[in-house]
Design an enzyme around this catalytic site. Structure first.
Site, PDB file in Angstrom:
ATOM      1  N   LEU A  56     -48.259  43.102  50.466  1.00  0.00           N
ATOM      2  CA  LEU A  56     -49.187  42.042  50.857  1.00  0.00           C
ATOM      3  C   LEU A  56     -49.598  42.131  52.318  1.00  0.00           C
ATOM      4  CD1 LEU A  56     -47.473  39.029  49.034  1.00  0.00           C
ATOM      5  CD2 LEU A  56     -49.408  40.403  48.250  1.00  0.00           C
ATOM      6  N   GLY A  57     -48.749  42.673  53.165  1.00  0.00           N
ATOM      7  CA  GLY A  57     -49.065  42.748  54.586  1.00  0.00           C
ATOM      8  C   GLY A  57     -47.882  43.259  55.378  1.00  0.00           C
ATOM      9  N   GLY A  60     -45.929  42.770  59.420  1.00  0.00           N
ATOM     10  CA  GLY A  60     -45.871  42.098  60.705  1.00  0.00           C
ATOM     11  C   GLY A  60     -44.959  42.826  61.660  1.00  0.00           C
ATOM     12  N   GLY A  61     -44.561  42.106  62.714  1.00  0.00           N
ATOM     13  CA  GLY A  61     -43.753  42.737  63.737  1.00  0.00           C
ATOM     14  C   GLY A  61     -42.341  43.063  63.308  1.00  0.00           C
ATOM     15  N   GLY A  81     -41.415  43.607  59.880  1.00  0.00           N
ATOM     16  CA  GLY A  81     -41.314  44.270  58.581  1.00  0.00           C
ATOM     17  C   GLY A  81     -42.489  43.954  57.693  1.00  0.00           C
ATOM     18  N   VAL A 141     -44.270  42.652  53.876  1.00  0.00           N
ATOM     19  CA  VAL A 141     -44.169  41.585  52.885  1.00  0.00           C
ATOM     20  C   VAL A 141     -44.713  42.123  51.561  1.00  0.00           C
ATOM     21  CG1 VAL A 141     -44.815  39.233  52.273  1.00  0.00           C
ATOM     22  CG2 VAL A 141     -44.459  39.837  54.664  1.00  0.00           C
ATOM     23  N   LYS A 187     -40.223  39.169  52.111  1.00  0.00           N
ATOM     24  CA  LYS A 187     -40.338  39.743  53.449  1.00  0.00           C
ATOM     25  C   LYS A 187     -39.101  40.595  53.725  1.00  0.00           C
ATOM     26  CE  LYS A 187     -40.803  38.306  58.312  1.00  0.00           C
ATOM     27  NZ  LYS A 187     -40.907  37.140  59.194  1.00  0.00           N
ATOM     28  N   ASP A 207     -44.671  31.257  67.849  1.00  0.00           N
ATOM     29  CA  ASP A 207     -45.557  32.346  67.416  1.00  0.00           C
ATOM     30  C   ASP A 207     -46.675  31.816  66.519  1.00  0.00           C
ATOM     31  OD1 ASP A 207     -46.396  34.949  67.503  1.00  0.00           O
ATOM     32  OD2 ASP A 207     -45.079  35.658  65.906  1.00  0.00           O
TER      33      ASP A 207
END
Length: 694
Positions: free
Chosen positions: A395-396, A398-399, A401, A403, A417, A516
């Site tokens: 799905l995506g 980030g910083g 790891g 998802v 995640k 964040d």
């Protein structure tokens, strides 16, 4: 805790198993000795089983005489014998031949597979040397015009120029009817009036044409255009003694003969072996390990042809059993040796794991251990792999790891995640679990469970089908998500985010600072309701404590409050989240994007300075394309509130509750905030999604 306030009061986690917790060296040594003892026992068990299996296998072959002797019943047929057999009638496969398995049905005709078709067995000639069976293709009728009404195959199959052997062939009085379905009327008119026909009993009311088998072959040769029809040949049994012409009798006669079935003769292919076996009081069957090979079961064991031969001791089945047992014993010894080696290796690896276990992993486990059971499910990493189908749908990222999309056993979709780069002593994992597990708000994402197995760490969230907010404000919506969000909907989303932030700052027993807030960390459900996510940088503090201490700067470039990286602007507090929210608010309206479009790539201008310059020049800050008064009011309201939120000094920023009041209040009552007092030494790209510690 020596009088100090517990930073995680009443936080509880359900731990389903402690098997993955580090064990002391003495425990591992005992475990290794137990494994070795179990391995030794396994060796003796395997050896005993394999050695005793030889006489057992041999006795099973001798039991063939008892098990296969006599007749058996299958469905509404009885007095059945070799070569037929049926597993669901307690007639083992070695009592018959491979191609003659019957599938019994209570008080009904049994089934048999012939070729690729399942046929019903009407009767089997009681004379075992007649080799005749009456078969029926059930649920078929000529006039239903079904596509299932296809040629009947008896298992013969032509490969190249070679025809493979079939155990079945049509009886002497079987005739086949040639039927032409789905023909054009022009084809039939060219054939002539001698062709018989009937009407399909379906909505199409098509005409179907039929002749005898020989007439059909002649027609196909004379009129090649008939190949465009669906041409089949269906067998029926027509006795010459009664003088009935099935073709001439019409559709009723055809269906009657179809229901009566057709005679089939079968070939066993064992020569005179069975008759010789029975003549010496043996029982016909086949080898247990080779169903194509005949065996004669006698009172003293099995033989190759009859009970008087002397080949029982050298029978291929006996040799096969002996060879298999010898091979089994050899494999058992090898496997036992491998088990011993694996036990030793496992013992050494566990010791090495103790040495190599990081302090971070130990501290995380200590945190989980010391805060006992709550309604969060702890999953094994193998469960995580199953629910994500081995991390199939990403799905995506980030910083900390990636998802992945997952599915629980109850069918619910989740977002998983995987933490791959823990900061500090696993503080990101602790922060996430500790903070979000104590929340329950419509604008905060729900944590459903977690996984912690050494370095494998995962968090399981509710699934947000519309992804993150940045996809919609940065024009990242793809073809699979054609819906775009207008400014009014984005305004509602902004208020929802503010309410979620207000809950974190004021609605919990302890205040949760996110640190964040950015579009990438705002997820949208199926109704585009926003939910704050990603609490990896969060910090929990008592509600009465206004200023907190952090060991290092945290946040995302472009959204970090000035006091995070320079304490001269003030102390770090909940106002730091307000700054990040303000920057995000201006992102939603599109102002930072407008600045980037107008400024050169070498511009060093600070973003708030650019906005105030536009205000001093009297230029409009309303994004292009907005024509209605309502859109102008919404955009101006969000810009002014955003400017209040990004004031350089925390004391000048409003609380999140005041932010909500300004967003929902009268536009006329909003004042333009003072111009910021600082400038940026280097322009920061607002669109950067790289999470960093400054």
């Amino acid at each position: 805790m020596n009088g100090e306030e517990n930073p995680f009061p009443s936080f509880l986690i359900y731990v389903s198993s402690r098997s993955d917790l580090p064990k002391p060296p003495w425990h591992l040594a005992m475990e290794a000795h137990i494994l070795l003892l179990c391995t030794t026992s396994t060796i003796f068990t395997i050896s005993f089983f394999l050695i005793t299996s030889l006489p057992k296998s041999y006795s099973q072959e001798q039991d063939g005489y008892k098990n296969c002797k006599g007749l058996f019943k299958c469905g509404n047929l009885d007095n059945l014998y070799y070569p037929f057999w049926s597993d669901n009638s307690n007639r083992s496969s070695y009592c018959g031949r491979e191609a003659f398995e019957l599938y019994c049905r209570e008080d009904q005709s049994p089934w048999i597979w012939v070729g690729s078709q399942n046929l019903s067995v009407k009767w089997i000639d009681p004379n075992p040397y007649a080799y005749r069976v009456r078969m029926v293709r059930p649920h078929l009728a000529f006039h239903n015009c079904s596509s299932e009404l296809t040629n009947t195959s008896l298992g013969e199959n032509t490969v190249g120029v070679t025809t493979q052997f079939s155990h079945f062939q049509y009886g002497e009085h079987v005739k086949r009817v040639s039927v032409f379905y789905d023909c054009s009327s022009s084809y039939i008119s060219s054939v002539g009036v001698g062709v018989r026909n009937f009407t399909c009993e379906d909505t199409s009311r098509r005409r179907v044409y039929y002749v005898s088998e020989t007439e059909g072959d002649v027609l196909m040769q004379r009129f090649p255009e008939l190949e465009k029809c669906r041409y089949i040949q269906v067998p029926i049994s027509e006795s010459e003694e009664n003088g009935v012409d099935a073709v001439g009798g019409g559709i009723d006669a055809l269906n009657n003969y179809l229901n009566q079935g057709f005679d089939v003769e079968y070939i066993i292919g064992d020569g005179n072996h069975c008759s010789n076996c029975e003549a010496t009081r043996g029982v016909c069957g086949s080898e247990r390990y080779r169903a194509s090979q005949f065996s004669c079961y006698c009172q003293d064991g099995f033989h190759y042809s009859d009970c008087n031969d002397n080949d029982s001791l050298t029978h291929p089945s006996t040799l096969a059993v002996k060879n298999k047992v010898i091979a089994g014993i050899t494999v058992g010894v090898v496997v036992a040796a491998l088990i011993v080696c694996c036990c030793k290796i496992k013992y050494l690896m566990r010791k090495i794991k103790i040495w190599k276990t990081t302090k971070a992993d130990q501290e995380i486990e200590a945190f989980v251990r010391n805060h006992g059971p709550v309604a969060l499910t702890r999953y094994k990493f193998s469960d995580v792999k199953k629910m994500t189908k081995s991390f199939k749908v990403k799905l995506g990222e980030g910083g900390y790891g990636a998802v992945y999309k997952g599915e629980l056993l109850n069918g619910s979709h989740v977002a998983v995640k995987i933490l791959t780069a823990s900061k500090g002593n696993g503080q990101d994992f602790i922060n996430e679990v500790a903070s979000i597990s104590r929340t329950s708000h419509v604008n905060v994402v729900s944590l459903l469970g977690f996984c912690l197995e050494g370095q494998n760490k995962a968090l399981i969230y509710e699934f947000m089908p519309n992804g993150s907010l940045d996809r919609f404000i940065d024009n990242k919506v793809n073809e699979s998500t054609p819906l775009s969000l207008n400014l009014e909907k984005l305004y509602e989303i902004a208020i929802g985010i503010a309410r979620g932030l207000e809950y974190l700052h004021r609605g919990c027993n302890t205040r949760i600072l996110h640190f964040d807030i950015k579009p990438h960390n705002i997820l949208l459900d199926e109704n585009f309701c926003p939910k704050i996510s990603d609490f990896g940088l969060a910090k929990i503090c008592p509600r009465k404590q206004s200023i907190i201490s952090i060991s290092e700067a945290r946040g995302t470039i472009g959204y970090v409050a000035p006091e995070i990286w320079n304490r001269n602007f003030g102390g770090v507090s909940h106002k730091s989240d307000i700054y990040s929210y303000g920057m995000m608010l201006l992102d939603i309206v599109g102002e930072r994007k407008n600045m980037n479009a107008e400024a050169s790539c070498t511009s060093e201008k600070y973003f708030p300075d650019w906005i105030y310059s536009k205000l001093e020049e009297g230029s409009s800050l309303i994004p292009n394309g907005m024509t209605s008064i309502e859109e102008h009011d919404i955009a101006k309201r969000m810009i002014v509130v955003g400017l209040w939120c990004i004031q350089a000094f925390p004391i000048h920023r409003p609380t999140i509750s005041r932010v909500i009041e300004m967003l929902e209040g009268s536009l006329d009552s909003l004042e333009i905030p003072p111009k910021p007092v600082m400038s940026s030494p280097t322009r920061i790209e607002a669109e950067s999604s790289t999470t960093t510690t400054c």
